[in-house]
Design a protein around this motif. Structure first.
Motif, PDB file in Angstrom:
ATOM      1  N   LYS A 278     -19.887  14.792 -38.742  1.00 50.34           N
ATOM      2  CA  LYS A 278     -19.278  13.461 -38.745  1.00 50.34           C
ATOM      3  C   LYS A 278     -20.296  12.411 -39.163  1.00 50.34           C
ATOM      4  N   LYS A 279     -21.513  12.535 -38.667  1.00 49.17           N
ATOM      5  CA  LYS A 279     -22.574  11.592 -39.035  1.00 49.17           C
ATOM      6  C   LYS A 279     -22.788  11.584 -40.538  1.00 49.17           C
ATOM      7  N   ASN A 280     -22.668  12.754 -41.154  1.00 52.49           N
ATOM      8  CA  ASN A 280     -22.846  12.869 -42.604  1.00 52.49           C
ATOM      9  C   ASN A 280     -21.549  12.665 -43.379  1.00 52.49           C
ATOM     10  N   ARG A 281     -20.490  12.275 -42.667  1.00 48.03           N
ATOM     11  CA  ARG A 281     -19.171  12.082 -43.272  1.00 48.03           C
ATOM     12  C   ARG A 281     -18.757  13.322 -44.074  1.00 48.03           C
ATOM     13  N   ASN A 282     -18.939  14.474 -43.447  1.00 49.48           N
ATOM     14  CA  ASN A 282     -18.665  15.734 -44.134  1.00 49.48           C
ATOM     15  C   ASN A 282     -17.954  16.725 -43.211  1.00 49.48           C
ATOM     16  N   LEU A 283     -17.072  16.214 -42.344  1.00 52.54           N
ATOM     17  CA  LEU A 283     -16.292  17.097 -41.487  1.00 52.54           C
ATOM     18  C   LEU A 283     -15.345  17.947 -42.333  1.00 52.54           C
ATOM     19  N   ALA A 284     -15.289  19.237 -42.031  1.00 50.73           N
ATOM     20  CA  ALA A 284     -14.378  20.129 -42.756  1.00 50.73           C
ATOM     21  C   ALA A 284     -14.041  21.313 -41.865  1.00 50.73           C
ATOM     22  N   VAL A 285     -12.773  21.633 -41.754  1.00 54.94           N
ATOM     23  CA  VAL A 285     -12.348  22.759 -40.927  1.00 54.94           C
ATOM     24  C   VAL A 285     -12.945  24.058 -41.449  1.00 54.94           C
ATOM     25  N   GLU A 286     -13.038  24.194 -42.772  1.00 51.96           N
ATOM     26  CA  GLU A 286     -13.543  25.446 -43.332  1.00 51.96           C
ATOM     27  C   GLU A 286     -15.017  25.660 -42.980  1.00 51.96           C
ATOM     28  N   ASP A 287     -15.808  24.592 -42.889  1.00 51.40           N
ATOM     29  CA  ASP A 287     -17.207  24.738 -42.478  1.00 51.40           C
ATOM     30  C   ASP A 287     -17.296  25.119 -41.000  1.00 51.40           C
ATOM     31  N   PHE A 288     -16.464  24.487 -40.184  1.00 50.83           N
ATOM     32  CA  PHE A 288     -16.411  24.779 -38.755  1.00 50.83           C
ATOM     33  C   PHE A 288     -16.014  26.235 -38.544  1.00 50.83           C
ATOM     34  N   ARG A 289     -15.051  26.681 -39.310  1.00 51.95           N
ATOM     35  CA  ARG A 289     -14.581  28.072 -39.259  1.00 51.95           C
ATOM     36  C   ARG A 289     -15.711  29.051 -39.572  1.00 51.95           C
ATOM     37  N   ASP A 290     -16.406  28.814 -40.690  1.00 50.39           N
ATOM     38  CA  ASP A 290     -17.433  29.751 -41.140  1.00 50.39           C
ATOM     39  C   ASP A 290     -18.661  29.744 -40.233  1.00 50.39           C
ATOM     40  N   ALA A 291     -18.950  28.611 -39.610  1.00 51.20           N
ATOM     41  CA  ALA A 291     -20.131  28.515 -38.753  1.00 51.20           C
ATOM     42  C   ALA A 291     -20.000  29.392 -37.512  1.00 51.20           C
ATOM     43  N   PHE A 292     -18.766  29.630 -37.073  1.00 52.32           N
ATOM     44  CA  PHE A 292     -18.567  30.400 -35.840  1.00 52.32           C
ATOM     45  C   PHE A 292     -17.839  31.725 -36.077  1.00 52.32           C
ATOM     46  N   GLY A 293     -17.555  32.050 -37.330  1.00 55.57           N
ATOM     47  CA  GLY A 293     -16.969  33.346 -37.634  1.00 55.57           C
ATOM     48  C   GLY A 293     -15.595  33.567 -37.047  1.00 55.57           C
ATOM     49  N   VAL A 400      -5.611  13.343 -39.833  1.00 51.54           N
ATOM     50  CA  VAL A 400      -5.980  12.166 -39.028  1.00 51.54           C
ATOM     51  C   VAL A 400      -5.338  10.935 -39.635  1.00 51.54           C
ATOM     52  N   PRO A 401      -5.271   9.834 -38.870  1.00 52.94           N
ATOM     53  CA  PRO A 401      -4.804   8.575 -39.442  1.00 52.94           C
ATOM     54  C   PRO A 401      -5.740   8.113 -40.560  1.00 52.94           C
ATOM     55  N   PHE A 402      -5.240   7.246 -41.427  1.00 56.06           N
ATOM     56  CA  PHE A 402      -5.974   6.801 -42.617  1.00 56.06           C
ATOM     57  C   PHE A 402      -7.406   6.359 -42.290  1.00 56.06           C
ATOM     58  N   ASP A 403      -7.579   5.577 -41.234  1.00 56.98           N
ATOM     59  CA  ASP A 403      -8.893   5.013 -40.915  1.00 56.98           C
ATOM     60  C   ASP A 403      -9.909   6.072 -40.506  1.00 56.98           C
ATOM     61  N   GLU A 404      -9.439   7.243 -40.070  1.00 54.90           N
ATOM     62  CA  GLU A 404     -10.351   8.309 -39.643  1.00 54.90           C
ATOM     63  C   GLU A 404     -10.726   9.251 -40.789  1.00 54.90           C
ATOM     64  N   ALA A 405     -10.056   9.121 -41.923  1.00 49.75           N
ATOM     65  CA  ALA A 405     -10.320  10.022 -43.053  1.00 49.75           C
ATOM     66  C   ALA A 405     -11.739   9.870 -43.586  1.00 49.75           C
ATOM     67  N   LYS A 406     -12.378   8.735 -43.310  1.00 52.54           N
ATOM     68  CA  LYS A 406     -13.719   8.469 -43.838  1.00 52.54           C
ATOM     69  C   LYS A 406     -14.761   9.471 -43.352  1.00 52.54           C
ATOM     70  N   TRP A 407     -14.452  10.191 -42.280  1.00 49.91           N
ATOM     71  CA  TRP A 407     -15.409  11.147 -41.742  1.00 49.91           C
ATOM     72  C   TRP A 407     -15.275  12.531 -42.378  1.00 49.91           C
ATOM     73  N   PHE A 408     -14.250  12.753 -43.180  1.00 52.03           N
ATOM     74  CA  PHE A 408     -13.924  14.100 -43.662  1.00 52.03           C
ATOM     75  C   PHE A 408     -14.237  14.301 -45.139  1.00 52.03           C
ATOM     76  N   ARG A 409     -14.629  15.509 -45.457  1.00 50.64           N
ATOM     77  CA  ARG A 409     -14.716  15.914 -46.857  1.00 50.64           C
ATOM     78  C   ARG A 409     -13.295  15.940 -47.437  1.00 50.64           C
ATOM     79  N   GLY A 410     -13.136  15.465 -48.647  1.00 45.78           N
ATOM     80  CA  GLY A 410     -11.822  15.439 -49.263  1.00 45.78           C
ATOM     81  C   GLY A 410     -11.137  14.093 -49.151  1.00 45.78           C
ATOM     82  N   ARG A 411     -11.810  13.101 -48.555  1.00 47.84           N
ATOM     83  CA  ARG A 411     -11.213  11.767 -48.390  1.00 47.84           C
ATOM     84  C   ARG A 411     -11.030  11.043 -49.722  1.00 47.84           C
ATOM     85  N   GLU A 412     -11.754  11.517 -50.747  1.00 49.69           N
ATOM     86  CA  GLU A 412     -11.674  10.856 -52.054  1.00 49.69           C
ATOM     87  C   GLU A 412     -10.495  11.355 -52.889  1.00 49.69           C
ATOM     88  N   THR A 413      -9.662  12.222 -52.330  1.00 48.34           N
ATOM     89  CA  THR A 413      -8.538  12.764 -53.090  1.00 48.34           C
ATOM     90  C   THR A 413      -7.601  11.667 -53.602  1.00 48.34           C
TER      91      THR A 413
END
Length: 480
Positions: A278-293, A400-413
């Motif tokens: 979140k600090k790096n504005r790069n939240l992604a479910v797929e990264d979370f998934r792969d980090a914990f197998g 997430v609501p529009f204002d929370e998208a800034k923390w996620f990868r893919g917000r520039e879609t």
């Protein structure tokens, strides 16, 4: 207000202390200035005595007044008699058209135990019979509402799971099968993989011989096998008893799933990972998934447990079939999930414009699809990943609501859609032109969804065939 049950208990207590004092009805009546017949009415729960009379009775039988007024039956036999009378006075027994059996001195304790036991079983079977799909949906809706009020977060289970994982020596990386085995050993269980588990059971725990039987299908490994073993252990760790209602069964299932998720993705490391992303504005479910197998679905669901309480973020989760049916859903961000008049969301169709459905049209499904969707409740951003099972395709969406998208990868879609659902003109009702053209010239053959007609199977655990389970345990106990 004094109930008939209270009067019956009071009457039993008066009789108990009268007989213990060696007094007949007439003798006690003479001591308190009433007739024996009046006392008989009190002892049979037919009349409510005045406090002054109860005080006199207590003095006559040499007990404190509080001993008469307590609502606890004075003995085990009295408790059985009261339970029998209450059961026979209920609506269930009255439907049988049978005469009531009045307990008396000549009735043995064994006879009372048998009669009460039969009434308990009758009530249990009647409770099972009302566990219809409608009852199940109601219980599930109530449970979902309770979890939403808690932001889908259960700190007490988080704590227990983290302690168990740490005690097994796990510190970093994905939770291994070996560690899961150690956790089982610490509880006094051995994990065994067999080919003949009953079709109705995902796993079976032999409490007598300390064995947890699992299917071999997931060998050589994978999230599924670890999760099933952890769920089986969770029943013991969380102190579950045999469920007495379908609602309790659902709550226990939720808790064991939650425990397994906490073990596979421990809170301390998960929150550190998510906060950094979140600090790096790069939240992604797929990264979370792969980090914990784990699976994409497990990672998405785990995010719903932690996002609000630990990241101060509201969100939603959807699992949707390729037919557009919502199988699982959670939201605390205000997205308008489809629901029926009871508030149930399972089995409802989501809007065709939502990413959860439009993602099925993508040719490249190796990565998540990102989309903004304008709804009557505001604009929401979603990431969606599709998958396939034997039952067909499905999609997993986290948004997430529009204002929370800034923390996620893919917000520039630039992908954006507008949904007016539940307004049927949005996507559920055909245009007047198409309806006029085809309404009287079409006749589809509908697919019958068998779950609509199927009642919930009976048994101590809904959906599980007790006979198969006991036969399985007996067979393995004799050969291993």
């Amino acid at each position: 207000m004094t109930t008939s049950s209270d009067l019956a208990t009071l009457g039993h207590r008066v009789r108990h202390f009268r007989t213990r004092a060696g007094l007949t009805l007439d003798a006690l009546g003479a001591a308190v200035n009433v007739t024996g017949s009046q006392l008989s009415l009190i002892e049979n729960g037919k009349r409510e005595p005045k406090l002054s009379l109860l005080t006199a009775i207590a003095d006559a039988v040499h007990v404190p007044l509080t001993d008469l007024l307590t609502r606890e039956p004075p003995s085990h036999r009295a408790a059985l008699e009261l339970e029998l009378l209450e059961a026979q006075a209920g609506p269930l027994y009255s439907t049988l058209g049978l005469p009531a059996v009045k307990p008396n001195r000549g009735m043995s304790d064994e006879t009372l135990e048998s009669l009460v036991g039969m009434h308990r079983e009758l009530q249990r079977r009647a409770s099972e019979a009302i566990a219809t799909p409608e009852e199940a949906r109601r219980a599930n809706t109530e449970l979902r509402a309770r979890m939403r009020a808690r932001d889908n977060y259960l700190p007490e289970i988080e704590k227990v799971a983290e302690e168990r994982v740490t005690a097994a020596g796990h510190a970093t990386g994905a939770l291994t099968h070996r560690t899961v085995g150690i956790m089982a050993e610490q509880l006094g269980f051995e994990l065994l993989y067999v080919n003949d588990l009953p079709n109705s059971a995902r796993s079976i725990t032999d409490l007598e011989n300390g064995r947890i039987y699992l299917p071999p299908a997931s060998i050589p490994g994978g999230h599924g096998l670890r999760s099933m073993a952890l769920q089986a252990m969770a029943h013991r760790i969380l102190g579950h008893t045999v469920p007495t209602s379908y609602a309790q069964f659902l709550e226990q299932r939720l808790e064991i799933n939650y425990f397994a998720a906490c073990c596979l993705i421990p809170q301390t490391r998960a929150v550190a990972f998510l906060r950094d992303a979140k600090k790096n504005r790069n939240l992604a479910v797929e990264d979370f998934r792969d980090a914990f197998g784990v699976t994409h679905e497990a990672a998405g669901l785990r995010l719903t447990n932690l996002a609000t309480s630990q990241l101060d973020m509201r969100l939603h989760f959807l699992r949707v079939t390729d037919e557009g049916m919502l199988q699982k859903g959670y939201e605390n961000d205000g997205i308008p999930l489809p629901s029926d008049v009871t508030g149930s969301i399972e089995g409802q169709r989501v809007c065709r414009k939502w990413s959860a459905r439009s993602a099925f049209a993508r040719r490249n499904r190796t990565t998540e699809q990102y989309q903004f969707t304008d709804t009557p409740e505001g604009t929401f951003w979603c990431s969606t990943q599709t998958g396939t099972t034997d039952a067909g395709e499905y999609s997993i969406s986290v948004g997430v609501p529009f204002d929370e998208a800034k923390w996620f990868r893919g917000r520039e879609t630039h992908r954006r859609a507008e949904s007016r659902c539940p307004d049927e003109s949005c996507c559920q009702r055909p245009s007047d032109e198409l309806a006029g053209k085809w309404r009287d010239k079409s006749w589809p053959s509908a697919r019958l969804h068998t779950q609509v007609l199927a009642p919930l199977p009976s048994g101590r655990f809904p959906g599980v065939d007790d006979n198969e389970v006991y036969d399985f345990l007996d067979r393995h106990a004799a050969t291993e």
